[in-house]
Design a protein around this motif. Sequence first.
Motif, PDB file in Angstrom:
ATOM      1  N   VAL A   1      65.601 137.341  49.964  1.00 25.15           N
ATOM      2  CA  VAL A   1      66.503 138.365  50.491  1.00 25.15           C
ATOM      3  C   VAL A   1      67.611 137.749  51.330  1.00 25.15           C
ATOM      4  CG1 VAL A   1      66.655 140.388  51.993  1.00 25.15           C
ATOM      5  CG2 VAL A   1      64.696 140.103  50.464  1.00 25.15           C
ATOM      6  N   ALA A   2      68.809 138.253  51.143  1.00 24.12           N
ATOM      7  CA  ALA A   2      69.930 137.947  52.037  1.00 24.12           C
ATOM      8  C   ALA A   2      70.434 139.280  52.595  1.00 24.12           C
ATOM      9  CB  ALA A   2      71.037 137.227  51.287  1.00 24.12           C
ATOM     10  N   ARG A   3      70.685 139.314  53.894  1.00 25.56           N
ATOM     11  CA  ARG A   3      71.126 140.560  54.515  1.00 25.56           C
ATOM     12  C   ARG A   3      72.605 140.490  54.848  1.00 25.56           C
ATOM     13  NH1 ARG A   3      69.523 145.148  56.261  1.00 25.56           N
ATOM     14  NH2 ARG A   3      70.702 146.226  57.883  1.00 25.56           N
ATOM     15  N   VAL A   4      73.343 141.512  54.416  1.00 25.80           N
ATOM     16  CA  VAL A   4      74.756 141.646  54.746  1.00 25.80           C
ATOM     17  C   VAL A   4      74.876 142.580  55.942  1.00 25.80           C
ATOM     18  CG1 VAL A   4      77.016 142.410  53.945  1.00 25.80           C
ATOM     19  CG2 VAL A   4      75.459 141.266  52.347  1.00 25.80           C
ATOM     20  N   ASP A   5      75.477 142.080  57.011  1.00 22.45           N
ATOM     21  CA  ASP A   5      75.732 142.876  58.220  1.00 22.45           C
ATOM     22  C   ASP A   5      77.204 142.775  58.572  1.00 22.45           C
ATOM     23  OD1 ASP A   5      73.249 144.013  59.085  1.00 22.45           O
ATOM     24  OD2 ASP A   5      72.563 141.984  59.536  1.00 22.45           O
ATOM     25  N   ASP A   6      77.859 143.931  58.594  1.00 26.31           N
ATOM     26  CA  ASP A   6      79.260 143.985  59.006  1.00 26.31           C
ATOM     27  C   ASP A   6      80.114 142.979  58.235  1.00 26.31           C
ATOM     28  OD1 ASP A   6      81.364 145.034  60.443  1.00 26.31           O
ATOM     29  OD2 ASP A   6      81.128 143.606  62.105  1.00 26.31           O
ATOM     30  N   GLY A   7      79.876 142.889  56.895  1.00 22.67           N
ATOM     31  CA  GLY A   7      80.697 142.033  56.053  1.00 22.67           C
ATOM     32  C   GLY A   7      80.426 140.546  56.183  1.00 22.67           C
ATOM     33  N   ARG A   8      79.269 140.189  56.728  1.00 24.69           N
ATOM     34  CA  ARG A   8      78.896 138.783  56.867  1.00 24.69           C
ATOM     35  C   ARG A   8      77.494 138.583  56.301  1.00 24.69           C
ATOM     36  NH1 ARG A   8      83.083 135.603  58.082  1.00 24.69           N
ATOM     37  NH2 ARG A   8      81.729 134.125  59.190  1.00 24.69           N
ATOM     38  N   VAL A   9      77.251 137.410  55.704  1.00 21.92           N
ATOM     39  CA  VAL A   9      75.941 137.097  55.168  1.00 21.92           C
ATOM     40  C   VAL A   9      75.647 135.621  55.416  1.00 21.92           C
ATOM     41  CG1 VAL A   9      76.871 136.633  52.855  1.00 21.92           C
ATOM     42  CG2 VAL A   9      74.449 137.164  53.126  1.00 21.92           C
ATOM     43  N   THR A  10      74.446 135.327  55.877  1.00 21.22           N
ATOM     44  CA  THR A  10      74.025 133.943  56.076  1.00 21.22           C
ATOM     45  C   THR A  10      73.232 133.503  54.853  1.00 21.22           C
ATOM     46  OG1 THR A  10      73.948 134.200  58.472  1.00 21.22           O
ATOM     47  CG2 THR A  10      72.671 132.397  57.533  1.00 21.22           C
ATOM     48  N   VAL A  11      73.624 132.361  54.290  1.00 20.03           N
ATOM     49  CA  VAL A  11      73.017 131.894  53.044  1.00 20.03           C
ATOM     50  C   VAL A  11      72.400 130.521  53.242  1.00 20.03           C
ATOM     51  CG1 VAL A  11      74.692 133.206  51.700  1.00 20.03           C
ATOM     52  CG2 VAL A  11      75.126 130.798  52.166  1.00 20.03           C
ATOM     53  N   GLU A  12      71.404 130.253  52.417  1.00 23.14           N
ATOM     54  CA  GLU A  12      70.793 128.926  52.349  1.00 23.14           C
ATOM     55  C   GLU A  12      70.594 128.610  50.875  1.00 23.14           C
ATOM     56  OE1 GLU A  12      66.510 127.014  53.434  1.00 23.14           O
ATOM     57  OE2 GLU A  12      67.656 127.878  55.137  1.00 23.14           O
ATOM     58  N   VAL A  13      71.378 127.646  50.382  1.00 20.34           N
ATOM     59  CA  VAL A  13      71.389 127.332  48.951  1.00 20.34           C
ATOM     60  C   VAL A  13      70.928 125.894  48.759  1.00 20.34           C
ATOM     61  CG1 VAL A  13      72.773 127.301  46.842  1.00 20.34           C
ATOM     62  CG2 VAL A  13      73.334 128.923  48.669  1.00 20.34           C
ATOM     63  N   PRO A  14      69.924 125.650  47.925  1.00 17.20           N
ATOM     64  CA  PRO A  14      69.412 124.290  47.758  1.00 17.20           C
ATOM     65  C   PRO A  14      70.431 123.352  47.125  1.00 17.20           C
ATOM     66  CG  PRO A  14      68.482 125.756  46.113  1.00 17.20           C
ATOM     67  CD  PRO A  14      69.218 126.627  47.088  1.00 17.20           C
ATOM     68  N   ALA A  15      70.222 122.069  47.326  1.00 14.26           N
ATOM     69  CA  ALA A  15      71.073 121.069  46.689  1.00 14.26           C
ATOM     70  C   ALA A  15      70.989 121.219  45.169  1.00 14.26           C
ATOM     71  CB  ALA A  15      70.624 119.671  47.107  1.00 14.26           C
ATOM     72  N   GLY A  16      72.151 121.130  44.512  1.00 20.65           N
ATOM     73  CA  GLY A  16      72.172 121.285  43.059  1.00 20.65           C
ATOM     74  C   GLY A  16      71.730 122.659  42.602  1.00 20.65           C
ATOM     75  N   GLY A  17      71.970 123.662  43.438  1.00 18.95           N
ATOM     76  CA  GLY A  17      71.525 125.005  43.109  1.00 18.95           C
ATOM     77  C   GLY A  17      72.605 126.044  43.285  1.00 18.95           C
ATOM     78  N   ALA A  18      72.240 127.282  43.047  1.00 18.21           N
ATOM     79  CA  ALA A  18      73.186 128.384  43.181  1.00 18.21           C
ATOM     80  C   ALA A  18      72.427 129.637  43.580  1.00 18.21           C
ATOM     81  CB  ALA A  18      73.937 128.625  41.872  1.00 18.21           C
ATOM     82  N   SER A  19      73.120 130.559  44.222  1.00 18.74           N
ATOM     83  CA  SER A  19      72.572 131.854  44.592  1.00 18.74           C
ATOM     84  C   SER A  19      73.569 132.928  44.196  1.00 18.74           C
ATOM     85  CB  SER A  19      72.305 131.927  46.102  1.00 18.74           C
ATOM     86  OG  SER A  19      71.260 131.044  46.485  1.00 18.74           O
ATOM     87  N   ALA A  20      73.037 134.103  43.866  1.00 19.94           N
ATOM     88  CA  ALA A  20      73.913 135.220  43.479  1.00 19.94           C
ATOM     89  C   ALA A  20      73.272 136.532  43.894  1.00 19.94           C
ATOM     90  CB  ALA A  20      74.167 135.191  41.978  1.00 19.94           C
ATOM     91  N   TRP A  21      74.101 137.439  44.385  1.00 17.08           N
ATOM     92  CA  TRP A  21      73.657 138.756  44.798  1.00 17.08           C
ATOM     93  C   TRP A  21      74.603 139.779  44.207  1.00 17.08           C
ATOM     94  CZ3 TRP A  21      74.837 134.599  47.862  1.00 17.08           C
ATOM     95  CH2 TRP A  21      73.754 133.931  48.479  1.00 17.08           C
ATOM     96  N   HIS A  22      74.052 140.925  43.800  1.00 16.30           N
ATOM     97  CA  HIS A  22      74.923 141.978  43.305  1.00 16.30           C
ATOM     98  C   HIS A  22      74.306 143.336  43.615  1.00 16.30           C
ATOM     99  CE1 HIS A  22      72.318 142.761  39.819  1.00 16.30           C
ATOM    100  NE2 HIS A  22      72.375 141.481  39.477  1.00 16.30           N
ATOM    101  N   VAL A  23      75.117 144.372  43.463  1.00 12.63           N
ATOM    102  CA  VAL A  23      74.697 145.705  43.876  1.00 12.63           C
ATOM    103  C   VAL A  23      73.654 146.327  42.965  1.00 12.63           C
ATOM    104  CG1 VAL A  23      76.824 146.200  45.137  1.00 12.63           C
ATOM    105  CG2 VAL A  23      76.668 146.762  42.697  1.00 12.63           C
ATOM    106  N   GLY A  24      73.300 145.651  41.897  1.00 11.02           N
ATOM    107  CA  GLY A  24      72.225 146.114  41.041  1.00 11.02           C
ATOM    108  C   GLY A  24      70.857 145.626  41.472  1.00 11.02           C
ATOM    109  N   ARG A  25      70.815 144.748  42.467  1.00 15.79           N
ATOM    110  CA  ARG A  25      69.534 144.209  42.948  1.00 15.79           C
ATOM    111  C   ARG A  25      69.488 144.246  44.459  1.00 15.79           C
ATOM    112  NH1 ARG A  25      66.197 140.879  40.055  1.00 15.79           N
ATOM    113  NH2 ARG A  25      64.921 141.079  41.945  1.00 15.79           N
ATOM    114  N   ILE A  26      69.170 145.404  45.011  1.00 13.31           N
ATOM    115  CA  ILE A  26      69.029 145.565  46.447  1.00 13.31           C
ATOM    116  C   ILE A  26      67.550 145.555  46.787  1.00 13.31           C
ATOM    117  CG2 ILE A  26      69.375 147.164  48.366  1.00 13.31           C
ATOM    118  CD1 ILE A  26      71.942 148.044  47.100  1.00 13.31           C
ATOM    119  N   SER A  27      67.188 144.837  47.833  1.00 12.52           N
ATOM    120  CA  SER A  27      65.776 144.695  48.205  1.00 12.52           C
ATOM    121  C   SER A  27      65.201 146.025  48.652  1.00 12.52           C
ATOM    122  CB  SER A  27      65.653 143.675  49.321  1.00 12.52           C
ATOM    123  OG  SER A  27      64.341 143.643  49.832  1.00 12.52           O
TER     124      SER A  27
END
Length: 487
Positions: free
Chosen positions: A461-487
């Motif tokens: 889970v990544a939480r968006v608060d007031d237009g900001r999001v803190t991310v942690e992405v592994p080396a050689g990796g990628a992350s993606a979030w979209h409005v079709g997958r809300i926790s």
Amino acid sequence: MTHPTSRARRDLRAAALVLAIAAPLAACSTGPSGPDPDARSDVGVQLFQWTWDAIATECTERLGPAGYGWVLTSPPQEHVLGEQWWTAYQPVSHRVESRLGTREEFAAMVATCHDAGVDVWADAVLNHMTGQDDPGTGWAGSTYAHYSYPDLFADGDFHHCGLAAGDDIQDYQDAAQVQTCELVNLADLATETPRVRATLTAYLEDLLSLGVDGLRIDAAKHMAPADVAAVLAPLPEGTGVVQEVIRGAGEPVTPEQYLGNGPVFEFAYADGLAGTLGGGSPSVALDLGTGPGFVPSDDAYVFVDNHDTERNGSTLSSADGVTYALANVLMLAGTYGTPTVYSGYAFSDRDAGPAQDADGNVLDATCDDAPGPAAAPADGTWVCQHRWPQVEAMVRFRAVAGDAPLVDVWSQGDAVALGRGERGLVVVNAGDEVLRTTLATHLPDGEYCDVLAPEPDGCAVARVDDGRVTVEVPAGGASAWHVGRIS
């Protein structure tokens, strides 16, 4: 005559499939009012040398549910005998009978894919016939000689350019050689003649009669643009067309010359991706298509690799593992062109064909339970790049993103982030260290599942608060979030 793509028909069929493919997402909440998370994407997949039966099964089991919009088949016409992959690109006749299946199997595959909401495009070889000097018999029993194909073409229907030794193309700076001489001895059709044009049109009309939605025009660069236009002109409005016109530095024949006939594959995009992820910064990938040397986005079909480039080494390929996966993520996240995912088989001999039985029939493709960049498939086994978790997840991301604009672009070293309006956010980390940072995003406030980091019992889970999001992405990796997958 311009032939638009068949996206409108895909959209209509997709609407009927919403309930059918909603089940895989039933455990997840959908986003706020906006794009349908089960919408069909514009993404195509080239299932190289897959049989018609295998494509039909894949449309039902994976392509439709994953949100692919269309599938590109290998050439369906009768070809010369031989185990090599390139025999499929040496036509003997226009009969829809090949080592990939029969005419009846081809028609059944098209119908099955349509039922799954997936359009079918066929690779059409129009520029030439065989490259065989000696007479022979084709896959379905048709006899032929190099410049004689009974009931189809005779010697007067071919070019004998007289511009180079052996009539073979030797100088790509000479447009006349490129378009009238032979490409590696392949008998070059005189496409400027009414008889040849009419014969080629009849073949394409036959494919359309079997339900085909679109056509890849193989080796279009080796035909004059006006010749391609004349062959396509009688086809129904709405027939999808994309032309293979390889861009060469300083060459007189350019992709732009063919845009009046429809879109082209933009090879410069694949070349650029290889450069940005092969030692450059991934942020440069977002600039591909924005400057000179690229056709406009609406005219461009883009790819990471195809059956030619994975063999000549001009682009990335599945052998590049994680780097290749990240390239697909960037292509599917971006806004330039219509993406085409490639899916083939493993090889060490660049001429090697797919696995075949004792009679030469190609064996139906099968995919391992967990295909992905870490796999090491043996020669002849199917790589199934279209099923890689990163690729399938980004096909759905693209369907949700739709036409949302590129926003929230950020880069730092070997990492890049991009948003798609209020619908999605992607971060790619091509570096050797974990990326931890806080980003601006247009995503509505809330908690989102990282679709590129699935977990057995839930989601990262990544939480968006007031237009900001803190991310942690592994080396050689990628992350993606979209409005079709809300926790």
